[in-house]
Design a protein around this motif. Structure first.
Motif, PDB file in Angstrom:
ATOM      1  N   UNK A  91     -18.692  54.451 -14.860  1.00  0.00           N
ATOM      2  CA  UNK A  91     -19.418  55.529 -14.182  1.00  0.00           C
ATOM      3  C   UNK A  91     -20.859  55.106 -13.922  1.00  0.00           C
ATOM      4  N   UNK A  92     -21.462  54.429 -14.905  1.00  0.00           N
ATOM      5  CA  UNK A  92     -22.818  53.911 -14.692  1.00  0.00           C
ATOM      6  C   UNK A  92     -22.825  52.872 -13.564  1.00  0.00           C
ATOM      7  N   UNK A  93     -21.740  52.080 -13.505  1.00  0.00           N
ATOM      8  CA  UNK A  93     -21.621  51.090 -12.437  1.00  0.00           C
ATOM      9  C   UNK A  93     -21.578  51.733 -11.065  1.00  0.00           C
ATOM     10  N   UNK A  94     -20.945  52.910 -10.947  1.00  0.00           N
ATOM     11  CA  UNK A  94     -20.900  53.609  -9.660  1.00  0.00           C
ATOM     12  C   UNK A  94     -22.288  54.111  -9.282  1.00  0.00           C
ATOM     13  N   UNK A  95     -23.099  54.459 -10.282  1.00  0.00           N
ATOM     14  CA  UNK A  95     -24.482  54.826  -9.985  1.00  0.00           C
ATOM     15  C   UNK A  95     -25.259  53.623  -9.449  1.00  0.00           C
ATOM     16  N   UNK A  96     -24.812  52.428  -9.826  1.00  0.00           N
ATOM     17  CA  UNK A  96     -25.475  51.196  -9.373  1.00  0.00           C
ATOM     18  C   UNK A  96     -24.957  50.737  -8.004  1.00  0.00           C
ATOM     19  N   UNK A  97     -23.972  51.459  -7.450  1.00  0.00           N
ATOM     20  CA  UNK A  97     -23.518  51.120  -6.103  1.00  0.00           C
ATOM     21  C   UNK A  97     -22.043  50.806  -5.952  1.00  0.00           C
ATOM     22  N   UNK A  98     -21.278  50.735  -7.072  1.00  0.00           N
ATOM     23  CA  UNK A  98     -19.834  50.529  -6.954  1.00  0.00           C
ATOM     24  C   UNK A  98     -19.214  51.753  -6.274  1.00  0.00           C
ATOM     25  N   UNK A  99     -18.136  51.545  -5.557  1.00  0.00           N
ATOM     26  CA  UNK A  99     -17.554  52.649  -4.793  1.00  0.00           C
ATOM     27  C   UNK A  99     -16.385  53.311  -5.501  1.00  0.00           C
ATOM     28  N   UNK A 100     -15.781  52.621  -6.483  1.00  0.00           N
ATOM     29  CA  UNK A 100     -14.651  53.183  -7.233  1.00  0.00           C
ATOM     30  C   UNK A 100     -14.444  52.335  -8.483  1.00  0.00           C
ATOM     31  N   UNK A 101     -13.652  52.858  -9.431  1.00  0.00           N
ATOM     32  CA  UNK A 101     -13.271  52.037 -10.580  1.00  0.00           C
ATOM     33  C   UNK A 101     -11.808  52.279 -10.918  1.00  0.00           C
ATOM     34  N   UNK A 102     -11.190  51.253 -11.482  1.00  0.00           N
ATOM     35  CA  UNK A 102      -9.780  51.303 -11.854  1.00  0.00           C
ATOM     36  C   UNK A 102      -9.665  50.875 -13.308  1.00  0.00           C
ATOM     37  N   UNK A 103      -8.875  51.603 -14.067  1.00  0.00           N
ATOM     38  CA  UNK A 103      -8.725  51.290 -15.491  1.00  0.00           C
ATOM     39  C   UNK A 103      -7.514  50.399 -15.739  1.00  0.00           C
ATOM     40  N   UNK A 104      -7.641  49.540 -16.774  1.00  0.00           N
ATOM     41  CA  UNK A 104      -6.515  48.724 -17.207  1.00  0.00           C
ATOM     42  C   UNK A 104      -5.727  49.491 -18.271  1.00  0.00           C
ATOM     43  N   UNK A 105      -4.401  49.340 -18.274  1.00  0.00           N
ATOM     44  CA  UNK A 105      -3.592  48.656 -17.239  1.00  0.00           C
ATOM     45  C   UNK A 105      -3.501  49.541 -16.005  1.00  0.00           C
ATOM     46  N   UNK A 106      -3.664  48.920 -14.842  1.00  0.00           N
ATOM     47  CA  UNK A 106      -3.676  49.694 -13.611  1.00  0.00           C
ATOM     48  C   UNK A 106      -2.272  49.988 -13.105  1.00  0.00           C
ATOM     49  N   UNK A 107      -2.177  51.002 -12.263  1.00  0.00           N
ATOM     50  CA  UNK A 107      -0.921  51.294 -11.566  1.00  0.00           C
ATOM     51  C   UNK A 107      -1.016  50.653 -10.190  1.00  0.00           C
ATOM     52  N   UNK A 108      -0.038  49.845  -9.857  1.00  0.00           N
ATOM     53  CA  UNK A 108      -0.098  49.096  -8.595  1.00  0.00           C
ATOM     54  C   UNK A 108      -0.325  50.001  -7.384  1.00  0.00           C
ATOM     55  N   UNK A 109       0.418  51.114  -7.336  1.00  0.00           N
ATOM     56  CA  UNK A 109       0.313  51.993  -6.174  1.00  0.00           C
ATOM     57  C   UNK A 109      -1.092  52.585  -6.059  1.00  0.00           C
ATOM     58  N   UNK A 110      -1.664  52.990  -7.193  1.00  0.00           N
ATOM     59  CA  UNK A 110      -3.001  53.582  -7.149  1.00  0.00           C
ATOM     60  C   UNK A 110      -4.025  52.542  -6.728  1.00  0.00           C
ATOM     61  N   UNK A 111      -3.905  51.332  -7.251  1.00  0.00           N
ATOM     62  CA  UNK A 111      -4.851  50.276  -6.888  1.00  0.00           C
ATOM     63  C   UNK A 111      -4.781  49.976  -5.397  1.00  0.00           C
ATOM     64  N   UNK A 112      -3.553  49.833  -4.880  1.00  0.00           N
ATOM     65  CA  UNK A 112      -3.386  49.541  -3.459  1.00  0.00           C
ATOM     66  C   UNK A 112      -3.924  50.679  -2.599  1.00  0.00           C
ATOM     67  N   UNK A 113      -3.680  51.912  -3.046  1.00  0.00           N
ATOM     68  CA  UNK A 113      -4.176  53.070  -2.293  1.00  0.00           C
ATOM     69  C   UNK A 113      -5.695  53.063  -2.248  1.00  0.00           C
ATOM     70  N   UNK A 114      -6.322  52.749  -3.386  1.00  0.00           N
ATOM     71  CA  UNK A 114      -7.784  52.699  -3.445  1.00  0.00           C
ATOM     72  C   UNK A 114      -8.331  51.619  -2.517  1.00  0.00           C
ATOM     73  N   UNK A 115      -7.695  50.440  -2.543  1.00  0.00           N
ATOM     74  CA  UNK A 115      -8.140  49.334  -1.695  1.00  0.00           C
ATOM     75  C   UNK A 115      -8.028  49.718  -0.221  1.00  0.00           C
TER      76      UNK A 115
END
Length: 457
Positions: A91-115
């Motif tokens: 969340x702090x990283x998004x304040x620094x300019x990141x547009x989204x974050x994904x947690x491990x272990x990720x779900x393939x469908x969610x990651x692809x959707x975000x990308x």
């Protein structure tokens, strides 16, 4: 190109395989030094950055790298990859300019959707910025859209407008050829001079000379006074010859002489007159085929197409359909004094799936008819569906097309488009109805350039 930043080769390999299987070009690196080596030679569309890419698990190095990336390459979107225990850090990283974050272990469908979502947003912003720059430089007020094909055409229009080069505008009926011709004139040195439009498809061969070159009194039975022709009206300005493919061969000869010599004689006169016009032509026919068949003069063809502008069909730029629909509704608010008129979001998505063989003209007709016949201020899918059938939407063929009349790819494109329209872009339903997986459907949607909303599952 997508850039993956993670010191764990297993993570990099897993992400690389996943994304490459979806058609993305991917590169993986394991250290900050490698990141900036890549950035000096290429600008990735997206960076996937693991906050803990070293032995240390505080995320400090990842945050520092994020800050360095955003400082020097602020336009590149960054997705952070983090474990459940360091969500606060993400969340702090998004304040620094990141547009989204994904947690491990990720779900393939969610990651692809975000990308996909982030890339689509970035593309839209880039197109909007390109469009803004073009509007600052040229007068393009009446041309709506920001599809890359259209933006390239508008850039060409701006460049050639300042010259006197003859322009041939081609494209299907209803694609906006007249608007492009107007844009060429309004951005030219002749913009303060006349812009004369002539629909050659509506002029009979017997009236051709009188209409274009004028006539003198007594030239024929009903010629009771002198008449100025369209070329003389356009002197020092521009003349737009629409539907030039409809001219018969004798008329083509007469037109060619004027274009070559810049002189003409009014019908019934033996005195030549000189004319200075910029000629812009348009047609929905294939003039090259007509030249080969002998129905269009080759010398005239090369005289009018020093610059050729080919307009895409509306189905080739479906993302512009919602923009055009909203533009028409905004105009109709004033015309019909209905200030609360608007389009629902589902209606905008549904309109984007239509084939619209009549292109922009058909879309404008559909929107206006729906506004007139619907008592509601918020227009929904059902309102348009009723009026689409009322407007004589061509019925689907009950039988398969003749062999050789359509390719397998074209048939696949049409079937996917119809399924997307029928199921209102619901990816899961479309995939099931076609008997393929969602991932196989995604690949085909991208292959054929069919727009879809990743959120519509």
């Amino acid at each position: 190109m997508l850039l993956i930043v993670d010191d764990d080769i297993a993570i990099r390999t897993s992400l690389t395989l996943l994304l490459r299987n979806e058609g993305f070009d991917v590169k993986g690196v394991g250290s900050p030094e490698e990141v900036f080596e890549v950035l000096t030679s290429v600008t990735p569309e997206l960076i996937l950055l693991d906050l803990n890419f070293s032995i240390e698990t505080s995320g400090k190095e990842g945050m520092q790298l994020l800050q360095r990336i955003k400082k020097s390459y602020s336009a590149i979107p960054v997705i952070l990859i983090t474990g459940w225990g360091t969500i606060d850090l993400a969340v702090r990283g998004m304040r620094e300019g990141a547009i989204d974050f994904i947690t491990k272990p990720w779900q393939n469908e969610y990651l692809l959707q975000s990308v996909r979502t982030i890339l689509n947003l970035a593309q839209q912003e880039q197109k909007s910025e390109t469009r803004r720059k073009l509007e600052q430089k040229y007068h393009l007020e009446n041309i709506v859209g920001q599809d890359p094909k259209l933006l390239e055409i508008l850039s060409t229009v701006g460049r050639v407008a300042a010259t006197d080069a003859p322009v041939l505008i081609t494209g299907e009926s209803g694609t906006g050829k007249e608007l492009i011709a107007e844009a060429i004139h309004s951005n030219s040195k002749r913009k303060s001079r006349p812009f004369v439009k002539v629909n050659l498809g509506g002029i009979s061969s017997t009236l051709f000379e009188s209409e274009l070159f004028g006539h003198v009194r007594g030239a024929f039975t009903d010629a009771k006074s002198d008449r100025i022709g369209r070329f003389e009206m356009a002197n020092k300005g521009s003349i737009f010859l629409d539907e030039i493919g409809e001219l018969d061969l004798p008329s083509q000869v007469k037109l060619l002489r004027v274009l070559q010599e810049r002189t003409f004689e009014p019908l019934g006169s033996s005195k030549s007159r000189t004319v200075d016009v910029r000629v812009i032509c348009a047609t929905n026919r294939n003039l090259e085929e007509m030249v080969a068949l002998g129905t269009f003069r080759e010398d005239l063809y090369y005289r009018i197409n020093l610059i050729t502008v080919k307009l895409p069909a509306l189905r080739e730029r479906p993302d512009d359909i919602p923009l055009l629909s909203a533009f028409f509704v905004n105009n109709l608010k004033t015309i019909y004094q209905r200030p609360d008129l608007q389009l629902s979001q589902p209606a905008l998505k549904w309109l984007r799936t239509l084939q619209l063989q009549g292109n922009i003209r058909q879309l404008k007709n559909l929107v206006e008819r729906t506004v007139l016949l619907s008592p509601k201020d918020t227009l929904d899918i059902a309102d348009f569906q009723k009026n689409l059938s009322a407007g004589g939407q061509p019925a689907a063929a009950k039988n398969l097309p003749e062999v050789g009349s359509i390719t397998l790819e074209e048939m696949e494109y049409q079937m996917i488009s119809k399924a997307m329209q029928f199921h209102q872009n619901k990816i899961s339903k479309v995939a099931r109805s076609l008997g393929i997986t969602r991932f196989a459907l995604y690949r085909r949607l991208e292959k054929y350039g069919i727009s879809f909303d990743p959120d519509e599952q």
